[in-house]
Design an enzyme around this catalytic site. Structure first.
Site, short mmCIF file in Angstrom:
data_model
loop_
_atom_site.label_atom_id
_atom_site.label_comp_id
_atom_site.label_asym_id
_atom_site.label_seq_id
_atom_site.Cartn_x
_atom_site.Cartn_y
_atom_site.Cartn_z
N LYS A 54 33.18 -31.77 -41.97
CA LYS A 54 33.03 -32.59 -40.76
C LYS A 54 31.86 -33.56 -40.95
CE LYS A 54 35.00 -29.08 -37.69
NZ LYS A 54 34.80 -28.01 -36.72
N GLN A 98 30.00 -24.62 -34.19
CA GLN A 98 31.11 -24.13 -35.02
C GLN A 98 31.44 -22.68 -34.63
OE1 GLN A 98 32.98 -25.94 -37.05
NE2 GLN A 98 34.26 -24.21 -37.61
N ASP A 121 34.18 -31.17 -28.74
CA ASP A 121 35.29 -30.23 -28.96
C ASP A 121 36.17 -30.09 -27.71
OD1 ASP A 121 35.49 -29.04 -31.54
OD2 ASP A 121 33.63 -27.93 -31.21
N1 GUN Z 1 36.55 -23.11 -35.36
C1 GUN Z 1 37.87 -23.23 -35.58
N2 GUN Z 1 38.34 -24.38 -35.04
C2 GUN Z 1 37.27 -24.99 -34.46
C3 GUN Z 1 37.13 -26.21 -33.73
O1 GUN Z 1 38.07 -26.97 -33.48
N3 GUN Z 1 35.87 -26.48 -33.31
C4 GUN Z 1 34.82 -25.66 -33.54
N4 GUN Z 1 33.63 -26.02 -33.07
N5 GUN Z 1 34.93 -24.52 -34.20
C5 GUN Z 1 36.15 -24.19 -34.66
#
Ligand code: GUN
Length: 294
Positions: A54, A98, A121
């Site tokens: 990311k 995360q 998110d």
């Molecule tokens: N863990 C798995 N998918 C995601 C996501 O879309 N965002 C975040 N922050 N953590 C995740």
């Protein structure tokens, strides 16, 4: 018959390039560089890889990104203090915590603490509520990635039967909400679907999935969706990323399904890269929202 392969990697690159151009124009007109703060708690190697990917994508798009790491035994106060600081830092536009968090931390409490205007998110209840009402502030990244794949591959869902297998807060539930709306920021063709959500208690699952024009597998079980569960010619979207001794595999048994489906996303190279592309777009959107009126 062999299905059309829906190349999420190529589409994600296209979207990231569009976002990079929009970021450059935004920086030029406002003097503000969009900034994402990523929070990683603990030492889960898979989460570390996701966060690194990311951050790299942010850098390529001209978005600044900082990584804030806490040890796996961090206290709730430490994490909430960090989120408070990021919430009030005017240089930070997006905050990403995360998941999964270590079990000692209360995920709901942590996600509720994120400033909803910086919630790239779209996990905060205020943003989930806005999405449910059909007036989203942010579209959640993975469901938005799925919708963009369908839209950009000219697979209209309006009036179609979409069956979503999995009811998670991150994918299944918000995706169902997005697809059933009257309007979509992506376009009316990307909404107005007839949506069925299946889960572990669904009776005769295969009988339901065989009714799908578009079948989305988002349950988190390796190669769960097999050819007998797919109607000939259907579009199959695989959201799963499962680590097995044979490497990364999706929730769809690609080897058998590709001979029945009309179109299918691969794993890797399908939905995964789209999630990251939509995060970039949300971070720019957050920066715009926070810069408007300054
Ligand atoms: N863990 C798995 N998918 C995601 C996501 O879309 N965002 C975040 N922050 N953590 C995740």
């Amino acid at each position: 018959m062999s299905a059309r392969i829906l190349d999420g990697k190529a589409l994600a690159a296209e979207i990231a390039a569009e976002t990079a151009a929009a970021v450059a124009a935004f920086v030029q007109s406002t003097g503000v560089q969009p900034r994402l703060a990523a929070v990683l708690v603990g030492d889960d190697p898979a989460s570390a890889v996701y966060v690194r990917n990311k951050q790299r994508a942010c850098q390529r798009a001209g978005i600044a990104s900082d990584l804030h790491r806490l040890e796996s035994d961090a206290s709730p106060c430490q994490l909430l203090d960090l989120i408070d600081r990021l919430n009030s830092d005017p240089l930070v536009h997006g905050i990403l915590v995360q998941l999964p968090l270590p079990p000692s931390l209360d995920t709901t409490r942590v996600l509720d603490a994120v400033n909803p205007w910086k919630d790239v998110d779209a996990f905060h209840p205020q943003n989930v509520g806005l999405l449910a009402q059909g007036r989203p502030r942010f579209l959640p990244c993975t469901p938005h990635g799925v919708v963009q794949i369908l839209h950009r591959c000219q697979i209209a869902v309006s009036g179609q039967h979409v069956v979503v297998v999995g009811r998670s807060e991150i994918v299944g539930k918000p995706l169902a909400l997005m697809l059933m709306q009257r309007q979509s920021p992506v376009g009316a063709d990307a909404a107005n679907a007839t949506v069925t959500v299946c889960h572990s208690r669904t009776r005769d699952l295969a009988a339901v999935t065989r009714q799908a024009d578009v079948l989305v597998a988002a349950l988190g079980a390796a190669r769960f969706v097999t050819a007998d569960m797919v109607s000939p010619g259907a579009t199959v979207i695989d959201v799963g990323i499962n680590r097995t001794h044979e490497g990364l595999v999706g929730d769809v048994d690609f080897a058998s399904v590709q001979h029945v489906a009309g179109a299918v996303t691969p794993v890797p190279g399908g939905v995964g890269p789209m999630t990251i592309a939509m995060l970039l777009s949300n971070t720019l959107h957050a920066a715009r929202l926070q810069t408007a009126g300054l």
